[in-house]
Design a protein around this motif. Structure first.
Motif, PDB file in Angstrom:
ATOM      1  N   GLY A 101      -3.337   6.788   8.279  1.00  0.00           N
ATOM      2  CA  GLY A 101      -2.730   5.624   7.644  1.00  0.00           C
ATOM      3  C   GLY A 101      -1.970   5.984   6.384  1.00  0.00           C
ATOM      4  N   ARG A 158      -5.390  -0.821   3.664  1.00  0.00           N
ATOM      5  CA  ARG A 158      -5.306  -1.481   4.969  1.00  0.00           C
ATOM      6  C   ARG A 158      -4.150  -0.825   5.721  1.00  0.00           C
ATOM      7  NH1 ARG A 158      -6.959  -6.236   7.275  1.00  0.00           N
ATOM      8  NH2 ARG A 158      -7.949  -6.882   5.334  1.00  0.00           N
ATOM      9  N   SER A 166       0.517  -6.390  20.296  1.00  0.00           N
ATOM     10  CA  SER A 166       1.383  -5.459  19.561  1.00  0.00           C
ATOM     11  C   SER A 166       0.920  -4.004  19.694  1.00  0.00           C
ATOM     12  CB  SER A 166       1.432  -5.839  18.075  1.00  0.00           C
ATOM     13  OG  SER A 166       0.147  -5.718  17.490  1.00  0.00           O
ATOM     14  N   SER A 170      -9.181  -1.800   7.744  1.00  0.00           N
ATOM     15  CA  SER A 170      -9.251  -1.989   6.297  1.00  0.00           C
ATOM     16  C   SER A 170     -10.457  -1.228   5.773  1.00  0.00           C
ATOM     17  CB  SER A 170      -9.325  -3.472   5.934  1.00  0.00           C
ATOM     18  OG  SER A 170     -10.473  -4.064   6.473  1.00  0.00           O
ATOM     19  N   THR A 199      -1.597  -2.433  18.350  1.00  0.00           N
ATOM     20  CA  THR A 199      -1.811  -1.910  17.006  1.00  0.00           C
ATOM     21  C   THR A 199      -3.274  -2.028  16.618  1.00  0.00           C
ATOM     22  OG1 THR A 199       0.417  -2.603  16.379  1.00  0.00           O
ATOM     23  CG2 THR A 199      -1.103  -2.159  14.595  1.00  0.00           C
ATOM     24  N   GLN A 243      -1.963  -0.404   9.524  1.00  0.00           N
ATOM     25  CA  GLN A 243      -1.599  -0.870  10.857  1.00  0.00           C
ATOM     26  C   GLN A 243      -1.163   0.383  11.622  1.00  0.00           C
ATOM     27  OE1 GLN A 243      -1.273  -4.214  11.950  1.00  0.00           O
ATOM     28  NE2 GLN A 243      -1.880  -5.150  10.036  1.00  0.00           N
ATOM     29  N   GLU A 272      -5.657  -2.293  13.442  1.00  0.00           N
ATOM     30  CA  GLU A 272      -5.640  -2.599  12.013  1.00  0.00           C
ATOM     31  C   GLU A 272      -6.988  -2.202  11.430  1.00  0.00           C
ATOM     32  OE1 GLU A 272      -5.010  -6.415   9.036  1.00  0.00           O
ATOM     33  OE2 GLU A 272      -4.688  -6.660  11.187  1.00  0.00           O
ATOM     34  N   HIS A 323      -5.135  -5.341  17.925  1.00  0.00           N
ATOM     35  CA  HIS A 323      -4.129  -6.343  18.284  1.00  0.00           C
ATOM     36  C   HIS A 323      -3.511  -5.890  19.610  1.00  0.00           C
ATOM     37  CE1 HIS A 323      -4.435  -8.240  14.337  1.00  0.00           C
ATOM     38  NE2 HIS A 323      -4.408  -7.021  13.816  1.00  0.00           N
TER      39      HIS A 323
END
Length: 123
Positions: A101, A32, A20, A26, A22, A34, A24, A17
């Motif tokens: 994460g 998941r 932002s 998964s 970021t 961010q 991400e 992203h």
């Protein structure tokens, strides 16, 4: 840094992203995450950041506005991330990204504590 084992969760999807700043990610186990670019940059697995042994870590400062300019898969086990400050020497294994994460809150607080202790800034 955790190594990759046959039991390591496999990545299902990666989305950058840009606005932002970021990443991400998964995993097939349903996790998941961010992960902000700044967080990934200050916890880079590179020797430049981690040093060449215990106690040789280099505190990263002034990374609040760092962004990610490129993502490159490395085999089936890692991701090479290129940051807009030129840093690109860390290989982030899938298991290391999972660890970042899963422990993000504690690792981030540790980073903020180390910045404060050094009188340094994220700016």
């Amino acid at each position: 840094m955790a190594g990759l084992t046959p039991d390591s969760p496999q990545v299902q999807e990666i989305t950058l992203h840009a606005v932002s700043r970021t990443l991400e990610i998964s995993y097939e186990d349903g996790a998941r995450f961010q992960l902000p670019a700044e967080y990934l940059r200050v916890y880079s697995p590179s020797a430049e950041v981690r040093g060449h042994g215990a106690g040789q870590e280099v505190l990263q400062t002034g990374k609040r506005h760092v962004g990610i300019t490129a993502l490159e898969p490395v085999g089936h086990y890692a991701l090479k991330i290129t940051f807009d400050d030129g840093h690109d020497s860390g290989l982030y294994s899938w298991s290391y990204l999972y660890e970042l994460g899963a422990r993000q809150e504690a690792y981030w607080q540790d980073y903020l504590n180390r910045l404060a202790a050094a009188g340094a800034s994220r700016e």
